[in-house]
Motif scaffolding. Structure first.
Motif, PDB file in Angstrom:
ATOM      1  N   GLU A  33       0.845  -1.189   0.000  1.00 27.71           N
ATOM      2  CA  GLU A  33       0.000   0.000   0.000  1.00 27.71           C
ATOM      3  C   GLU A  33       0.879   1.236   0.000  1.00 27.71           C
ATOM      4  O   GLU A  33       2.027   1.197   0.434  1.00 27.71           O
ATOM      5  CB  GLU A  33      -0.912   0.005   1.224  1.00 27.71           C
ATOM      6  CG  GLU A  33      -1.827  -1.201   1.222  1.00 27.71           C
ATOM      7  CD  GLU A  33      -2.950  -1.085   2.220  1.00 27.71           C
ATOM      8  OE1 GLU A  33      -3.267   0.040   2.625  1.00 27.71           O
ATOM      9  OE2 GLU A  33      -3.495  -2.126   2.575  1.00 27.71           O
ATOM     10  N   LEU A  34       0.319   2.324  -0.465  1.00 31.84           N
ATOM     11  CA  LEU A  34       1.073   3.559  -0.565  1.00 31.84           C
ATOM     12  C   LEU A  34       0.499   4.598   0.379  1.00 31.84           C
ATOM     13  O   LEU A  34      -0.714   4.807   0.425  1.00 31.84           O
ATOM     14  CB  LEU A  34       1.024   4.089  -1.999  1.00 31.84           C
ATOM     15  CG  LEU A  34       1.685   5.439  -2.235  1.00 31.84           C
ATOM     16  CD1 LEU A  34       3.186   5.328  -2.020  1.00 31.84           C
ATOM     17  CD2 LEU A  34       1.393   5.931  -3.631  1.00 31.84           C
ATOM     18  N   GLY A  35       1.348   5.221   1.131  1.00 27.34           N
ATOM     19  CA  GLY A  35       0.961   6.348   1.969  1.00 27.34           C
ATOM     20  C   GLY A  35       1.855   7.526   1.627  1.00 27.34           C
ATOM     21  O   GLY A  35       3.004   7.355   1.240  1.00 27.34           O
ATOM     22  N   VAL A  36       1.331   8.722   1.736  1.00 21.92           N
ATOM     23  CA  VAL A  36       2.083   9.925   1.403  1.00 21.92           C
ATOM     24  C   VAL A  36       2.099  10.836   2.622  1.00 21.92           C
ATOM     25  O   VAL A  36       1.071  11.064   3.252  1.00 21.92           O
ATOM     26  CB  VAL A  36       1.439  10.662   0.204  1.00 21.92           C
ATOM     27  CG1 VAL A  36       2.198  11.930  -0.121  1.00 21.92           C
ATOM     28  CG2 VAL A  36       1.381   9.745  -1.001  1.00 21.92           C
ATOM     29  N   VAL A  37       3.269  11.344   2.963  1.00 21.89           N
ATOM     30  CA  VAL A  37       3.411  12.289   4.067  1.00 21.89           C
ATOM     31  C   VAL A  37       3.621  13.674   3.464  1.00 21.89           C
ATOM     32  O   VAL A  37       4.546  13.883   2.673  1.00 21.89           O
ATOM     33  CB  VAL A  37       4.590  11.919   4.988  1.00 21.89           C
ATOM     34  CG1 VAL A  37       4.760  12.957   6.080  1.00 21.89           C
ATOM     35  CG2 VAL A  37       4.373  10.540   5.584  1.00 21.89           C
ATOM     36  N   LEU A  38       2.741  14.605   3.815  1.00 24.39           N
ATOM     37  CA  LEU A  38       2.836  15.983   3.333  1.00 24.39           C
ATOM     38  C   LEU A  38       3.243  16.892   4.483  1.00 24.39           C
ATOM     39  O   LEU A  38       2.697  16.780   5.577  1.00 24.39           O
ATOM     40  CB  LEU A  38       1.484  16.443   2.768  1.00 24.39           C
ATOM     41  CG  LEU A  38       0.919  15.595   1.634  1.00 24.39           C
ATOM     42  CD1 LEU A  38      -0.506  16.026   1.321  1.00 24.39           C
ATOM     43  CD2 LEU A  38       1.792  15.722   0.407  1.00 24.39           C
ATOM     44  N   PRO A  39       4.182  17.800   4.264  1.00 20.21           N
ATOM     45  CA  PRO A  39       4.577  18.702   5.349  1.00 20.21           C
ATOM     46  C   PRO A  39       3.479  19.710   5.659  1.00 20.21           C
ATOM     47  O   PRO A  39       2.761  20.159   4.764  1.00 20.21           O
ATOM     48  CB  PRO A  39       5.822  19.395   4.799  1.00 20.21           C
ATOM     49  CG  PRO A  39       5.677  19.313   3.321  1.00 20.21           C
ATOM     50  CD  PRO A  39       4.922  18.043   3.039  1.00 20.21           C
ATOM     51  N   ILE A  40       3.322  20.034   6.924  1.00 21.67           N
ATOM     52  CA  ILE A  40       2.386  21.073   7.344  1.00 21.67           C
ATOM     53  C   ILE A  40       3.229  22.257   7.792  1.00 21.67           C
ATOM     54  O   ILE A  40       3.973  22.160   8.762  1.00 21.67           O
ATOM     55  CB  ILE A  40       1.466  20.590   8.471  1.00 21.67           C
ATOM     56  CG1 ILE A  40       0.604  19.431   7.973  1.00 21.67           C
ATOM     57  CG2 ILE A  40       0.602  21.729   8.974  1.00 21.67           C
ATOM     58  CD1 ILE A  40      -0.319  18.866   9.013  1.00 21.67           C
ATOM     59  N   THR A  41       3.127  23.342   7.074  1.00 18.06           N
ATOM     60  CA  THR A  41       3.890  24.543   7.390  1.00 18.06           C
ATOM     61  C   THR A  41       2.946  25.615   7.917  1.00 18.06           C
ATOM     62  O   THR A  41       1.723  25.432   7.933  1.00 18.06           O
ATOM     63  CB  THR A  41       4.612  25.068   6.144  1.00 18.06           C
ATOM     64  OG1 THR A  41       3.621  25.437   5.171  1.00 18.06           O
ATOM     65  CG2 THR A  41       5.529  24.003   5.544  1.00 18.06           C
ATOM     66  N   GLU A  42       3.482  26.727   8.336  1.00 19.27           N
ATOM     67  CA  GLU A  42       2.651  27.821   8.850  1.00 19.27           C
ATOM     68  C   GLU A  42       1.692  28.321   7.776  1.00 19.27           C
ATOM     69  O   GLU A  42       0.617  28.814   8.091  1.00 19.27           O
ATOM     70  CB  GLU A  42       3.534  28.957   9.359  1.00 19.27           C
ATOM     71  CG  GLU A  42       4.265  28.614  10.634  1.00 19.27           C
ATOM     72  CD  GLU A  42       5.032  29.796  11.195  1.00 19.27           C
ATOM     73  OE1 GLU A  42       4.538  30.933  11.084  1.00 19.27           O
ATOM     74  OE2 GLU A  42       6.117  29.559  11.738  1.00 19.27           O
ATOM     75  N   GLU A  43       2.068  28.204   6.511  1.00 20.04           N
ATOM     76  CA  GLU A  43       1.221  28.681   5.419  1.00 20.04           C
ATOM     77  C   GLU A  43       0.150  27.663   5.008  1.00 20.04           C
ATOM     78  O   GLU A  43      -0.721  27.972   4.217  1.00 20.04           O
ATOM     79  CB  GLU A  43       2.078  29.030   4.192  1.00 20.04           C
ATOM     80  CG  GLU A  43       3.050  30.165   4.409  1.00 20.04           C
ATOM     81  CD  GLU A  43       4.333  29.728   5.112  1.00 20.04           C
ATOM     82  OE1 GLU A  43       4.723  28.547   4.988  1.00 20.04           O
ATOM     83  OE2 GLU A  43       4.923  30.553   5.818  1.00 20.04           O
TER      84      GLU A  43
END
Length: 70
Positions: A33-43
């Motif tokens: 399975e594929l999971g994606v991690v996206l950064p959470i920034t102040e913007e």
């Protein structure tokens, strides 16, 4: 932020067994399975259950750990 499957089955996470030939542990996985991690920034506009950026610890304040008793 993690985007992906939250499948908690043996197929998704694998099963640890002992090899009959070598008697060593081996991992049997029958599903990828594929999971994606996206950064959470102040913007970022993604909602989060915590304050961003996190506030600094105050003097004498103990850092949180999962082993703390409340």
């Amino acid at each position: 932020m993690y985007c992906g499957s939250h499948n908690a089955t043996t197929s998704a996470w694998g099963k640890l067994t002992l090899s009959k030939a070598t008697k060593l542990p081996k991992m049997n996985i029958s599903n990828w399975e594929l999971g994606v991690v996206l950064p959470i920034t102040e913007e970022s506009d993604f909602p989060t259950p915590y304050q961003r950026p996190a506030p600094r610890y105050r003097p004498g304040q103990e850092a949180w750990t999962q082993d703390m008793d409340y």
